[in-house]
Design a protein around this motif. Structure first.
Motif, PDB file in Angstrom:
ATOM      1  N   GLU A 106     -52.800 -19.928  41.036  1.00 51.50           N
ATOM      2  CA  GLU A 106     -51.433 -20.003  41.575  1.00 51.50           C
ATOM      3  C   GLU A 106     -51.400 -20.800  42.878  1.00 51.50           C
ATOM      4  OE1 GLU A 106     -48.618 -19.138  39.983  1.00 51.50           O
ATOM      5  OE2 GLU A 106     -50.030 -18.776  38.346  1.00 51.50           O
ATOM      6  N   GLN A 107     -52.387 -20.572  43.732  1.00 49.46           N
ATOM      7  CA  GLN A 107     -52.454 -21.328  44.978  1.00 49.46           C
ATOM      8  C   GLN A 107     -52.795 -22.792  44.712  1.00 49.46           C
ATOM      9  OE1 GLN A 107     -55.054 -19.188  47.650  1.00 49.46           O
ATOM     10  NE2 GLN A 107     -53.422 -17.766  48.194  1.00 49.46           N
ATOM     11  N   ARG A 108     -53.589 -23.028  43.688  1.00 53.35           N
ATOM     12  CA  ARG A 108     -53.923 -24.398  43.289  1.00 53.35           C
ATOM     13  C   ARG A 108     -52.650 -25.154  42.911  1.00 53.35           C
ATOM     14  NH1 ARG A 108     -58.070 -27.143  40.955  1.00 53.35           N
ATOM     15  NH2 ARG A 108     -59.412 -25.334  40.917  1.00 53.35           N
ATOM     16  N   LYS A 109     -51.789 -24.531  42.145  1.00 49.67           N
ATOM     17  CA  LYS A 109     -50.536 -25.172  41.729  1.00 49.67           C
ATOM     18  C   LYS A 109     -49.690 -25.554  42.937  1.00 49.67           C
ATOM     19  CE  LYS A 109     -50.306 -22.699  37.353  1.00 49.67           C
ATOM     20  NZ  LYS A 109     -49.593 -21.643  36.606  1.00 49.67           N
ATOM     21  N   VAL A 110     -49.627 -24.653  43.897  1.00 48.46           N
ATOM     22  CA  VAL A 110     -48.854 -24.928  45.114  1.00 48.46           C
ATOM     23  C   VAL A 110     -49.493 -26.083  45.877  1.00 48.46           C
ATOM     24  CG1 VAL A 110     -48.118 -23.986  47.337  1.00 48.46           C
ATOM     25  CG2 VAL A 110     -47.974 -22.568  45.274  1.00 48.46           C
ATOM     26  N   ALA A 111     -50.807 -26.048  46.036  1.00 47.69           N
ATOM     27  CA  ALA A 111     -51.506 -27.104  46.780  1.00 47.69           C
ATOM     28  C   ALA A 111     -51.323 -28.463  46.109  1.00 47.69           C
ATOM     29  CB  ALA A 111     -52.990 -26.765  46.912  1.00 47.69           C
ATOM     30  N   ILE A 112     -51.382 -28.498  44.796  1.00 44.41           N
ATOM     31  CA  ILE A 112     -51.198 -29.764  44.080  1.00 44.41           C
ATOM     32  C   ILE A 112     -49.765 -30.256  44.228  1.00 44.41           C
ATOM     33  CG2 ILE A 112     -51.105 -30.794  41.775  1.00 44.41           C
ATOM     34  CD1 ILE A 112     -53.731 -29.298  41.187  1.00 44.41           C
ATOM     35  N   ALA A 113     -48.802 -29.348  44.197  1.00 45.35           N
ATOM     36  CA  ALA A 113     -47.406 -29.753  44.390  1.00 45.35           C
ATOM     37  C   ALA A 113     -47.199 -30.332  45.791  1.00 45.35           C
ATOM     38  CB  ALA A 113     -46.480 -28.564  44.163  1.00 45.35           C
ATOM     39  N   VAL A 114     -47.788 -29.702  46.782  1.00 44.58           N
ATOM     40  CA  VAL A 114     -47.665 -30.186  48.157  1.00 44.58           C
ATOM     41  C   VAL A 114     -48.383 -31.529  48.309  1.00 44.58           C
ATOM     42  CG1 VAL A 114     -48.306 -29.718  50.564  1.00 44.58           C
ATOM     43  CG2 VAL A 114     -47.317 -27.905  49.153  1.00 44.58           C
ATOM     44  N   LEU A 115     -49.585 -31.639  47.743  1.00 42.52           N
ATOM     45  CA  LEU A 115     -50.329 -32.893  47.817  1.00 42.52           C
ATOM     46  C   LEU A 115     -49.574 -34.018  47.103  1.00 42.52           C
ATOM     47  CD1 LEU A 115     -52.840 -34.395  48.744  1.00 42.52           C
ATOM     48  CD2 LEU A 115     -54.010 -33.555  46.677  1.00 42.52           C
ATOM     49  N   THR A 116     -48.942 -33.698  46.006  1.00 40.24           N
ATOM     50  CA  THR A 116     -48.130 -34.695  45.297  1.00 40.24           C
ATOM     51  C   THR A 116     -47.035 -35.228  46.206  1.00 40.24           C
ATOM     52  OG1 THR A 116     -48.562 -33.674  43.149  1.00 40.24           O
ATOM     53  CG2 THR A 116     -46.606 -35.074  43.311  1.00 40.24           C
ATOM     54  N   GLN A 117     -46.314 -34.334  46.848  1.00 33.32           N
ATOM     55  CA  GLN A 117     -45.228 -34.772  47.720  1.00 33.32           C
ATOM     56  C   GLN A 117     -45.747 -35.516  48.944  1.00 33.32           C
ATOM     57  OE1 GLN A 117     -41.981 -34.713  46.958  1.00 33.32           O
ATOM     58  NE2 GLN A 117     -41.823 -36.008  48.751  1.00 33.32           N
ATOM     59  N   LEU A 118     -46.862 -35.060  49.504  1.00 36.88           N
ATOM     60  CA  LEU A 118     -47.450 -35.742  50.659  1.00 36.88           C
ATOM     61  C   LEU A 118     -47.828 -37.177  50.291  1.00 36.88           C
ATOM     62  CD1 LEU A 118     -48.555 -35.683  53.581  1.00 36.88           C
ATOM     63  CD2 LEU A 118     -50.709 -34.808  52.621  1.00 36.88           C
ATOM     64  N   THR A 119     -48.493 -37.346  49.161  1.00 41.55           N
ATOM     65  CA  THR A 119     -48.910 -38.695  48.776  1.00 41.55           C
ATOM     66  C   THR A 119     -47.725 -39.557  48.349  1.00 41.55           C
ATOM     67  OG1 THR A 119     -49.511 -37.922  46.545  1.00 41.55           O
ATOM     68  CG2 THR A 119     -51.286 -38.055  48.200  1.00 41.55           C
ATOM     69  N   GLU A 120     -46.694 -38.954  47.756  1.00 46.54           N
ATOM     70  CA  GLU A 120     -45.470 -39.706  47.440  1.00 46.54           C
ATOM     71  C   GLU A 120     -44.869 -40.263  48.731  1.00 46.54           C
ATOM     72  OE1 GLU A 120     -43.713 -40.560  44.726  1.00 46.54           O
ATOM     73  OE2 GLU A 120     -44.942 -39.551  43.226  1.00 46.54           O
ATOM     74  N   SER A 121     -44.832 -39.431  49.746  1.00 50.10           N
ATOM     75  CA  SER A 121     -44.290 -39.874  51.037  1.00 50.10           C
ATOM     76  C   SER A 121     -45.175 -40.948  51.659  1.00 50.10           C
ATOM     77  CB  SER A 121     -44.164 -38.685  51.993  1.00 50.10           C
ATOM     78  OG  SER A 121     -43.175 -37.793  51.541  1.00 50.10           O
ATOM     79  N   MET A 122     -46.484 -40.819  51.486  1.00 48.43           N
ATOM     80  CA  MET A 122     -47.395 -41.832  52.026  1.00 48.43           C
ATOM     81  C   MET A 122     -47.158 -43.179  51.351  1.00 48.43           C
ATOM     82  SD  MET A 122     -50.805 -39.475  52.352  1.00 48.43           S
ATOM     83  CE  MET A 122     -51.921 -40.785  52.843  1.00 48.43           C
ATOM     84  N   VAL A 123     -46.936 -43.163  50.041  1.00 50.01           N
ATOM     85  CA  VAL A 123     -46.638 -44.405  49.330  1.00 50.01           C
ATOM     86  C   VAL A 123     -45.328 -45.000  49.844  1.00 50.01           C
ATOM     87  CG1 VAL A 123     -45.985 -45.353  47.061  1.00 50.01           C
ATOM     88  CG2 VAL A 123     -47.992 -43.861  47.272  1.00 50.01           C
ATOM     89  N   TRP A 124     -44.336 -44.157  50.027  1.00 56.63           N
ATOM     90  CA  TRP A 124     -43.034 -44.636  50.509  1.00 56.63           C
ATOM     91  C   TRP A 124     -43.185 -45.300  51.877  1.00 56.63           C
ATOM     92  CZ3 TRP A 124     -39.386 -44.348  54.317  1.00 56.63           C
ATOM     93  CH2 TRP A 124     -38.099 -44.746  53.982  1.00 56.63           C
ATOM     94  N   TRP A 125     -43.874 -44.631  52.796  1.00 52.56           N
ATOM     95  CA  TRP A 125     -44.050 -45.200  54.136  1.00 52.56           C
ATOM     96  C   TRP A 125     -44.917 -46.451  54.102  1.00 52.56           C
ATOM     97  CZ3 TRP A 125     -40.757 -44.429  57.686  1.00 52.56           C
ATOM     98  CH2 TRP A 125     -40.097 -43.190  57.784  1.00 52.56           C
ATOM     99  N   THR A 126     -45.902 -46.474  53.217  1.00 51.34           N
ATOM    100  CA  THR A 126     -46.740 -47.681  53.079  1.00 51.34           C
ATOM    101  C   THR A 126     -45.879 -48.870  52.673  1.00 51.34           C
ATOM    102  OG1 THR A 126     -48.702 -46.389  52.508  1.00 51.34           O
ATOM    103  CG2 THR A 126     -48.671 -48.694  51.793  1.00 51.34           C
ATOM    104  N   GLN A 127     -44.976 -48.649  51.740  1.00 51.30           N
ATOM    105  CA  GLN A 127     -44.096 -49.733  51.292  1.00 51.30           C
ATOM    106  C   GLN A 127     -43.203 -50.216  52.415  1.00 51.30           C
ATOM    107  OE1 GLN A 127     -42.221 -47.729  48.022  1.00 51.30           O
ATOM    108  NE2 GLN A 127     -43.747 -48.445  46.545  1.00 51.30           N
ATOM    109  N   ARG A 128     -42.832 -49.352  53.320  1.00 51.76           N
ATOM    110  CA  ARG A 128     -41.946 -49.737  54.418  1.00 51.76           C
ATOM    111  C   ARG A 128     -42.687 -50.517  55.507  1.00 51.76           C
ATOM    112  NH1 ARG A 128     -40.207 -48.103  50.756  1.00 51.76           N
ATOM    113  NH2 ARG A 128     -38.177 -47.350  50.249  1.00 51.76           N
ATOM    114  N   TYR A 129     -43.956 -50.189  55.717  1.00 51.09           N
ATOM    115  CA  TYR A 129     -44.691 -50.767  56.840  1.00 51.09           C
ATOM    116  C   TYR A 129     -45.615 -51.930  56.467  1.00 51.09           C
ATOM    117  CZ  TYR A 129     -43.048 -47.042  59.852  1.00 51.09           C
ATOM    118  OH  TYR A 129     -42.268 -46.199  60.596  1.00 51.09           O
ATOM    119  N   LYS A 130     -45.678 -52.270  55.198  1.00 46.23           N
ATOM    120  CA  LYS A 130     -46.537 -53.407  54.806  1.00 46.23           C
ATOM    121  C   LYS A 130     -45.880 -54.711  55.149  1.00 46.23           C
ATOM    122  CE  LYS A 130     -49.866 -52.808  51.439  1.00 46.23           C
ATOM    123  NZ  LYS A 130     -50.236 -52.996  50.079  1.00 46.23           N
TER     124      LYS A 130
END
Length: 130
Positions: A106-130
């Motif tokens: 159950e905690q794994r599912k939460v961690a993966i969901a959070v990591l998914t959103q964190l990396t989605e945001s990282m991709v978004w910011w990468t696209q803005r700052y490249k």
């Protein structure tokens, strides 16, 4: 229970800014893809890059992202395994991977969901700052 963003977007922004202008920044896309393979593979990717000529900064980006996930999850009350592991110590790597493979589902599912959103945001910011 109230919704809490845990400042994921800000954390992603700060990580991207820290590595802006380096080849490591492109790792955000790879990070986002790797999430689907699980916490173990995401955590272990830093070791694949360590020692590879010209990839030390990329390894640090992965390690810093993992550390940020651990910090965010701690705020959420989930204690994600995060042992201090040497890239040259196979037993330590195996022990940490075992901790992640046996991590509460159950905690794994939460961690993966959070990591998914964190990396989605990282991709978004990468696209803005490249």
């Amino acid at each position: 229970m109230a919704w809490n963003s845990y400042n994921l977007d800000q954390a992603a922004h700060d990580l991207v800014l820290r590595y802006r202008g380096s080849d490591a920044l492109n790792q955000g896309y790879k990070m986002r893809m790797t999430v689907s393979y699980g916490l173990e593979r995401f955590w272990g990717e830093q070791f694949r890059l360590q020692g590879t000529r010209g990839s030390e900064e990329k390894a640090r980006y992965w390690r810093d992202t993992w550390q940020k996930l651990v910090e965010i999850m701690a705020i959420a009350g989930v204690n994600l395994p995060n042992d201090n592991v040497s890239a040259n110590n196979t037993q330590q790597i195996k022990a940490m991977a075992d901790l992640l493979w046996n991590f509460d589902q159950e905690q794994r599912k939460v961690a993966i969901a959070v990591l998914t959103q964190l990396t989605e945001s990282m991709v978004w910011w990468t696209q803005r700052y490249k």
